[in-house]
Design a protein around this motif. Structure first.
Motif, PDB file in Angstrom:
ATOM      1  N   GLY A  37       0.816  -1.211   0.000  1.00 55.99           N
ATOM      2  CA  GLY A  37       0.000   0.000   0.000  1.00 55.99           C
ATOM      3  C   GLY A  37       0.845   1.253   0.000  1.00 55.99           C
ATOM      4  N   ARG A  38       0.233   2.350   0.401  1.00 53.86           N
ATOM      5  CA  ARG A  38       0.900   3.643   0.408  1.00 53.86           C
ATOM      6  C   ARG A  38       2.220   3.601   1.182  1.00 53.86           C
ATOM      7  NH1 ARG A  38      -1.958   8.407  -0.110  1.00 53.86           N
ATOM      8  NH2 ARG A  38      -3.796   7.481   0.837  1.00 53.86           N
ATOM      9  N   ALA A  39       2.243   2.765   2.253  1.00 53.72           N
ATOM     10  CA  ALA A  39       3.415   2.699   3.113  1.00 53.72           C
ATOM     11  C   ALA A  39       4.672   2.222   2.385  1.00 53.72           C
ATOM     12  CB  ALA A  39       3.140   1.768   4.300  1.00 53.72           C
TER      13      ALA A  39
ATOM     14  N   ALA B 175      -1.540  -4.362  -5.171  1.00 49.92           N
ATOM     15  CA  ALA B 175      -1.300  -3.024  -4.623  1.00 49.92           C
ATOM     16  C   ALA B 175      -2.618  -2.353  -4.298  1.00 49.92           C
ATOM     17  CB  ALA B 175      -0.537  -2.181  -5.640  1.00 49.92           C
ATOM     18  N   SER B 176      -2.550  -1.377  -3.396  1.00 45.89           N
ATOM     19  CA  SER B 176      -3.734  -0.546  -3.149  1.00 45.89           C
ATOM     20  C   SER B 176      -3.747   0.571  -4.184  1.00 45.89           C
ATOM     21  CB  SER B 176      -3.684   0.067  -1.753  1.00 45.89           C
ATOM     22  OG  SER B 176      -2.709   1.095  -1.727  1.00 45.89           O
ATOM     23  N   ARG B 177      -4.864   1.242  -4.271  1.00 41.70           N
ATOM     24  CA  ARG B 177      -4.956   2.351  -5.216  1.00 41.70           C
ATOM     25  C   ARG B 177      -3.995   3.474  -4.837  1.00 41.70           C
ATOM     26  NH1 ARG B 177     -10.382   5.534  -7.078  1.00 41.70           N
ATOM     27  NH2 ARG B 177      -9.421   7.549  -7.441  1.00 41.70           N
TER      28      ARG B 177
ATOM     29  N   GLN C 148     -12.178  -2.152  -5.682  1.00 45.81           N
ATOM     30  CA  GLN C 148     -13.407  -1.854  -6.413  1.00 45.81           C
ATOM     31  C   GLN C 148     -13.130  -1.318  -7.809  1.00 45.81           C
ATOM     32  OE1 GLN C 148     -16.274   0.207  -4.130  1.00 45.81           O
ATOM     33  NE2 GLN C 148     -17.797  -0.066  -5.718  1.00 45.81           N
ATOM     34  N   THR C 149     -12.110  -0.474  -7.960  1.00 46.65           N
ATOM     35  CA  THR C 149     -11.767   0.029  -9.291  1.00 46.65           C
ATOM     36  C   THR C 149     -10.482  -0.628  -9.809  1.00 46.65           C
ATOM     37  OG1 THR C 149     -10.786   1.966  -8.219  1.00 46.65           O
ATOM     38  CG2 THR C 149     -12.969   2.231  -9.125  1.00 46.65           C
ATOM     39  N   GLY C 150     -10.173  -1.793  -9.263  1.00 45.62           N
ATOM     40  CA  GLY C 150      -9.039  -2.565  -9.756  1.00 45.62           C
ATOM     41  C   GLY C 150      -9.503  -3.979 -10.000  1.00 45.62           C
TER      42      GLY C 150
ATOM     43  N   ILE D 203      -1.254  -1.488   4.134  1.00 37.17           N
ATOM     44  CA  ILE D 203      -2.543  -1.151   3.520  1.00 37.17           C
ATOM     45  C   ILE D 203      -3.547  -0.973   4.652  1.00 37.17           C
ATOM     46  CG2 ILE D 203      -4.455  -2.069   2.131  1.00 37.17           C
ATOM     47  CD1 ILE D 203      -2.406  -3.455   0.372  1.00 37.17           C
ATOM     48  N   SER D 204      -4.266   0.157   4.656  1.00 39.13           N
ATOM     49  CA  SER D 204      -5.168   0.427   5.785  1.00 39.13           C
ATOM     50  C   SER D 204      -6.424  -0.442   5.723  1.00 39.13           C
ATOM     51  CB  SER D 204      -5.537   1.911   5.817  1.00 39.13           C
ATOM     52  OG  SER D 204      -6.212   2.258   4.627  1.00 39.13           O
ATOM     53  N   GLY D 205      -6.849  -0.805   4.505  1.00 39.76           N
ATOM     54  CA  GLY D 205      -8.054  -1.629   4.385  1.00 39.76           C
ATOM     55  C   GLY D 205      -9.309  -0.804   4.174  1.00 39.76           C
TER      56      GLY D 205
HETATM   57  C1  FAD Z   1     -14.322   5.720  -6.243  1.00 40.33           C
HETATM   58  C2  FAD Z   1     -13.173   5.149  -5.457  1.00 40.33           C
HETATM   59  C3  FAD Z   1     -12.631   3.946  -5.866  1.00 40.33           C
HETATM   60  C4  FAD Z   1     -11.545   3.382  -5.169  1.00 40.33           C
HETATM   61  N1  FAD Z   1     -11.045   2.183  -5.593  1.00 40.33           N
HETATM   62  C5  FAD Z   1     -10.015   1.623  -4.900  1.00 40.33           C
HETATM   63  C6  FAD Z   1      -9.466   0.354  -5.276  1.00 40.33           C
HETATM   64  O1  FAD Z   1      -9.877  -0.258  -6.260  1.00 40.33           O
HETATM   65  N2  FAD Z   1      -8.458  -0.167  -4.557  1.00 40.33           N
HETATM   66  C7  FAD Z   1      -7.931   0.483  -3.466  1.00 40.33           C
HETATM   67  O2  FAD Z   1      -7.000  -0.063  -2.848  1.00 40.33           O
HETATM   68  N3  FAD Z   1      -8.412   1.680  -3.096  1.00 40.33           N
HETATM   69  C8  FAD Z   1      -9.434   2.267  -3.792  1.00 40.33           C
HETATM   70  N4  FAD Z   1      -9.884   3.502  -3.410  1.00 40.33           N
HETATM   71  C9  FAD Z   1      -9.096   4.267  -2.430  1.00 40.33           C
HETATM   72  C10 FAD Z   1      -9.358   3.885  -1.004  1.00 40.33           C
HETATM   73  O3  FAD Z   1     -10.439   4.641  -0.524  1.00 40.33           O
HETATM   74  C11 FAD Z   1      -8.106   4.204  -0.154  1.00 40.33           C
HETATM   75  O4  FAD Z   1      -7.752   5.568  -0.324  1.00 40.33           O
HETATM   76  C12 FAD Z   1      -6.884   3.363  -0.499  1.00 40.33           C
HETATM   77  O5  FAD Z   1      -7.229   1.992  -0.539  1.00 40.33           O
HETATM   78  C13 FAD Z   1      -5.806   3.575   0.553  1.00 40.33           C
HETATM   79  O6  FAD Z   1      -4.653   2.866   0.216  1.00 40.33           O
HETATM   80  P1  FAD Z   1      -3.628   2.412   1.349  1.00 40.33           P
HETATM   81  O7  FAD Z   1      -4.314   1.514   2.300  1.00 40.33           O
HETATM   82  O8  FAD Z   1      -2.435   1.876   0.652  1.00 40.33           O
HETATM   83  O9  FAD Z   1      -3.200   3.790   1.988  1.00 40.33           O
HETATM   84  P2  FAD Z   1      -3.515   4.371   3.414  1.00 40.33           P
HETATM   85  O10 FAD Z   1      -4.957   4.368   3.699  1.00 40.33           O
HETATM   86  O11 FAD Z   1      -2.777   5.651   3.501  1.00 40.33           O
HETATM   87  O12 FAD Z   1      -2.870   3.311   4.377  1.00 40.33           O
HETATM   88  C14 FAD Z   1      -1.508   3.134   4.555  1.00 40.33           C
HETATM   89  C15 FAD Z   1      -1.359   2.234   5.759  1.00 40.33           C
HETATM   90  O13 FAD Z   1       0.004   1.885   5.918  1.00 40.33           O
HETATM   91  C16 FAD Z   1       0.315   1.851   7.313  1.00 40.33           C
HETATM   92  N5  FAD Z   1       1.764   2.059   7.414  1.00 40.33           N
HETATM   93  C17 FAD Z   1       2.470   3.191   7.295  1.00 40.33           C
HETATM   94  N6  FAD Z   1       3.795   2.941   7.398  1.00 40.33           N
HETATM   95  C18 FAD Z   1       3.927   1.619   7.578  1.00 40.33           C
HETATM   96  C19 FAD Z   1       5.029   0.748   7.726  1.00 40.33           C
HETATM   97  N7  FAD Z   1       6.290   1.180   7.676  1.00 40.33           N
HETATM   98  N8  FAD Z   1       4.799  -0.568   7.871  1.00 40.33           N
HETATM   99  C20 FAD Z   1       3.527  -1.045   7.898  1.00 40.33           C
HETATM  100  N9  FAD Z   1       2.451  -0.276   7.752  1.00 40.33           N
HETATM  101  C21 FAD Z   1       2.637   1.043   7.599  1.00 40.33           C
HETATM  102  C22 FAD Z   1      -0.532   2.935   7.907  1.00 40.33           C
HETATM  103  O14 FAD Z   1      -0.783   2.653   9.273  1.00 40.33           O
HETATM  104  C23 FAD Z   1      -1.819   2.849   7.062  1.00 40.33           C
HETATM  105  O15 FAD Z   1      -2.771   2.001   7.662  1.00 40.33           O
HETATM  106  C24 FAD Z   1     -10.974   4.060  -4.070  1.00 40.33           C
HETATM  107  C25 FAD Z   1     -11.542   5.286  -3.675  1.00 40.33           C
HETATM  108  C26 FAD Z   1     -12.611   5.811  -4.343  1.00 40.33           C
HETATM  109  C27 FAD Z   1     -13.190   7.116  -3.861  1.00 40.33           C
END
Ligand code: FAD
Ligand code: AMP
Lengths: 260, 327
Positions: free
Chosen positions: B213-215, B238-240, B256-258, B271-273
Motif C-alpha cells: 500500500g501507500r506505506a 497493490a492498493s490504489r 473496487q476500481t481494480g 494497507i489500511s483496508g
Molecule cells: C471511487 C473510489 C474507488 C476506489 N477504488 C479503490 C481500489 O480499487 N483499490 C484500493 O485499494 N483503493 C481504492 N480507493 C481508495 C481507497 O479509498 C483508499 O484511499 C486506499 O485503498 C488507501 O490505500 P492504502 O491503504 O495503501 O493507503 P492508506 O490508507 O494511507 O494506508 C496506509 C497504511 O500503511 C500503514 N503504514 C504506514 N507505514 C507503515 C510501515 N512502515 N509498515 C507497515 N504499515 C505502515 C498505515 O498505518 C496505514 O494504515 C478508491 C476510492 C474511491 C473514492
C-alpha cells in the motif's frame, strides 16, 4: 464526430449499504454519483471531440435518479443528455437495456462511437455494453486502455486493449462501441460554469412510444440481495520479542492452514 | 440434442485456468440435468486442447480448427457459438468470466435471445432453472439471480470460485469437427500485435497474493514485497494509493476500481483496508495484515496480524519461508 456515452448513477463507493424491508438496497444519506468508471468514458469523449470536432451526448437508461450522472457529464462538458425510461420497462434485463439504448443511438442517427465505462460499480455485469454493440451490429472493442489512432474521415480506429495475458493492439471500422479502462485519461473536475449549466439543464426523457422499440421479455430476474456472511473469528495479533520470532510464528500458522 | 456446453478459452493453444474450472462446474450441472457435457474448443491447431478437455471431464468435444479462429475475436467466435446454440439447443452454456468470456457469452446470449448470469460465484441447476450468486456493489452485498428455465441459459463463472476436476488421462470421447461460420473477409476487426505481460503471475489466477500500500513509499519500496512474492510463487498486488502515487502500475491494483481477487492467502502490507480495497479482496480464504497502526481497519478482516514495520517484517518473513520451503 458524434460520440455517445452510456452512464448511470450509483451510490458513492464509500456508502454504507443496507437492505430495506421491501428488498431494495439502501445507502442512507450518501449521495448518488456518476458510476466512477464512466468518468473515464466521458473524459475520453470530450478529448476526442475536441481533437476531431463534434459533440458528446450522454444517455442513461433508468428512472429519475439517473439524472445525477447525466448532470455530472454536462458539468464536465457534454453537450446534451437524454434519459430513456418508461414505467413499463421496470424489471427488464440486459437484453431490454441493450434494445432501448441501441434504439436511441439509431434514432440520433449520426453517431460514430459509443463509449461505456468498464462496468457499473453496483451490478457490474458488463454484459449491457457488449449486447448494445451487437444489437447495433457495430464494431466492438472491449477493455480499451488507450485509443492509439482515430481517423473519422477514413472511418477507422486502432486501440490497445488490456486482456488477461497482456496488451493487444486491434483495429476496426467505425462506428464502434468500446468500454474504456481507468488510466486511459485523468477525468477533469467540473468547472464552475459547467456546474451552473448542469443545474439548469432540462433532461429530455424518451419513453417506449418515443423510441418505438419493443422490449424483449426478461430472461433473468433478481430474486434477492443479501449481506455477506460475516468472517468468523477474531484477528490473531502475533506478538513476540523480535520480528524474526513474529515471522516464525506467522509462517507456522500459515503452514498449518495449508495455504502455502 | 440437449447438453451443457462449456467454452474452453485458450491463448496460444493453452487453456485459461478458469476454463477447466468452468468445465468442472459444467460436469456437475450436466449430471444434475442428466445431459452430456460438451467442451467447445475453437482455435488453430487445437487437437491437444481437445484431448485435454476429456481429461478435465468433458463427454464430447466440438472442435473448430481454422486460421480465422487462431486468436479470439468476437465476430467469428460469436457467429460460431450462436450457430451451435441455435442448431443444437443446449440447456446451458458456460465460460470463465474473463474479458473474452464475458464478451463472447453476452453477444451470443443476445443473438439467441437468452438469459445470461454474469460473473457468478455460485451456480445451481435444480429443477432446470439456473440460480446464481453474484457479488454486487463492489463486493459489499451478494445477489441471487435466476435465469428462465425455457431455452438456453448462459453463465460466466468467476476465476477461482469453482474447482477444476483432477485430470484423468485415461478419459477420451467423441470429437465433432465443425467449420467456422465467417470467412476472413467477413471479419472487420484485425489484431495487429500482442504484447504479453511476461514473467508475472496473473492476479486473478494466483493462489497467493502479496500486496503493498501507500506505506511502500516508492517504486523501490516494492522490492521486499516482490521478494516475498517470489519465494511464495505469489502475484504482486497493490492498493490504489500505491498505484496513484506511481509506485507500481495500475494492472496490479486490487479493489473496487481494480481487480477482484480471491486467493487462498492474501498478505496486505502497509494497507489500511479502505472499503474500496476490501471490495477486491475480502473473499480471500486467509488474510494476513502487516501494519504499524493497530487500529487499521484491515485487522478487522484479517485472521493474522503483525503490528510492526513492513520493511522489517517482510525480509524476516521471506527468510523464514525460504527456510521452511527449502529454497
Ligand atoms: C471511487 C473510489 C474507488 C476506489 N477504488 C479503490 C481500489 O480499487 N483499490 C484500493 O485499494 N483503493 C481504492 N480507493 C481508495 C481507497 O479509498 C483508499 O484511499 C486506499 O485503498 C488507501 O490505500 P492504502 O491503504 O495503501 O493507503 P492508506 O490508507 O494511507 O494506508 C496506509 C497504511 O500503511 C500503514 N503504514 C504506514 N507505514 C507503515 C510501515 N512502515 N509498515 C507497515 N504499515 C505502515 C498505515 O498505518 C496505514 O494504515 C478508491 C476510492 C474511491 C473514492
Ligand atoms: N442504465 C444504464 N444507462 C446507461 N448506461 C449504463 C446503464 N447501466 C450501465 N451503463 C453503462 O454500461 C457500463 C457497464 O454496466 P454494467 O453492464 O451494468 O456493468 C457502465 O460503465 C455504464 O457506462
Amino acid at each position: 464526430m458524434h460520440i455517445v456515452v452510456g452512464t448511470r448513477s450509483t451510490p458513492d463507493t464509500a456508502a454504507k449499504l443496507d437492505i430495506a424491508a421491501d428488498g431494495r438496497v439502501t445507502w442512507g444519506d450518501s449521495p448518488l454519483v456518476m458510476n466512477p468508471w464512466d468518468e473515464y468514458a466521458v473524459e475520453e469523449a470530450l478529448i476526442r471531440t475536441k481533437e476531431h470536432g463534434g459533440t458528446v451526448t450522454v444517455i442513461a437508461v433508468g428512472p429519475e435518479e439517473h439524472d445525477e450522472a447525466l448532470k455530472h457529464a454536462i458539468a464536465m462538458g457534454a453537450k446534451s443528455a437524454i434519459r430513456l425510461w418508461d414505467d413499463a420497462w421496470e424489471g427488464m434485463d440486459s437484453l431490454g437495456y441493450a434494445a432501448v439504448f441501441a434504439a436511441a443511438v439509431q434514432k440520433l442517427g449520426d453517431v460514430d462511437m459509443v463509449l461505456f465505462g468498464k462496468e457499473a460499480a453496483d451490478e457490474a455485469t458488463d454484459q449491457f455494453i457488449f449486447q448494445t454493440a451487437r444489437k447495433l451490429g457495430w464494431t466492438l472493442l472491449g477493455y480499451v486502455a488507450s485509443i492509439e489512432e482515430l481517423d473519422p474521415d477514413g472511418g477507422t480506429v486502432k486501440v490497445a486493449q488490456m486482456l488477461e495475458e497482456g496488451r493487444q493492439i486491434a483495429s476496426g471500422p467505425l462506428p464502434v462501441v468500446m468500454n474504456v479502462l481507468k488510466g486511459i485519461n485523468e477525468p477533469r473536475y467540473p468547472s464552475f460554469m459547467g456546474i451552473r449549466k448542469a443545474t439548469k439543464a432540462q433532461i429530455p426523457v424518451w419513453d417506449a412510444a418515443e423510441l418505438g422499440e419493443d422490449v424483449p421479455a426478461p430472461k433473468t430476474r433478481l430474486i434477492a440481495y443479501r449481506h455477506l456472511p460475516v468472517r468468523e473469528g477474531e484477528c490473531e495479533i502475533i506478538e513476540a520479542e523480535s520480528v524474526e520470532e513474529q515471522a516464525r510464528i506467522l509462517v507456522e500458522r500459515l503452514m498449518a492452514e495449508k495455504v502455502v | 440434442m440437449s447438453a451443457v456446453y462449456v467454452w474452453i478459452e485458450q491463448f496460444k493453444g493453452k487453456a485459461a485456468p478458469v476454463a477447466w474450472e468452468a468445465l468442472g462446474k459444467g460436469r456437475e450441472v450436466a449430471d444434475t440435468l442428466g445431459v452430456p457435457l460438451t467442451a467447445l474448443v475453437f482455435g488453430e491447431g487445437v487437437d491437444a486442447l481437445a484431448a485435454e478437455a476429456f481429461h478435465y471431464g468433458a463427454d464430447k468435444v466440438i472442435q473448430a480448427d481454422d486460421s480465422t479462429l487462431a486468436d479470439y475475436r468476437m465476430e467469428p467466435y460469436a457467429a460460431l457459438l450462436s450457430k451451435l446454440v441455435e442448431d443444437n439447443g443446449p440447456r446451458v452454456v458456460l465460460a470463465g468470466a474473463t474479458s473474452r468470456g464475458k464478451e463472447l457469452l453476452a453477444v451470443s446470449a443476445l443473438d439467441t435471445g437468452s438469459g445470461l448470469l454474469a460473473d457468478v460465484l455460485e451456480l445451481e441447476a435444480d429443477g432446470g432453472a439456473l440460480t446464481a450468486t453474484r457479488s454486487v456493489y463492489g463486493g459489499k452485498l451478494l445477489s441471487t439471480v435466476e435465469a428462465a428455465a425455457d431455452g438456453t441459459q448462459y453463465a460466466t463463472l468467476r476465476s477461482r470460485a469453482f474447482q477444476a476436476l483432477e485430470p484423468d488421462e485415461s478419459r477420451s470421447g467423441e470429437i465433432t469437427k465443425v467449420d467456422p461460420v465467417l470467412t476472413e473477409d467477413q471479419i472487420t476487426v484485425k489484431i495487429e500485435s500482442f504484447e504479453e505481460t511476461t514473467g508475472e503471475i496473473s492476479l486473478t489466477d494466483a493462489a497467493i497474493i502479496v500486496s503493498g500500500g501507500r506505506a511502500v513509499g516508492s517504486p523501490e519500496g516494492f522490492a521486499p514485497v516482490r521478494a516475498l512474492a517470489e519465494v511464495l510463487g505469489a502475484a504482486v498486488g497493490a492498493s490504489r494509493a500505491a498505484v496513484d502515487a506511481g509506485y507500481i502500475s495500475y494492472d496490479h491494483q486490487v479493489g473496487q476500481t481494480g481487480k477482484v481477487v480471491s486467493p487462498d492467502l492474501y498478505i496486505a502490507c502497509g494497507i489500511s483496508g479502505a472499503i474500496q480495497h476490501q471490495a477486491g479482496m475480502r473473499t480471500s480464504k486467509v488474510i494476513v495484515a502487516i501494519n504499524t497502526d493497530p487500529e487499521a481497519p484491515i485487522f478487522k478482516l484479517a485472521q493474522y496480524g503483525i503490528v510492526n514495520d513492513m520493511f522489517q517484517v517482510l525480509p524476516a518473513l521471506t527468510e523464514e519461508f525460504k527456510k521452511r520451503l527449502g529454497k
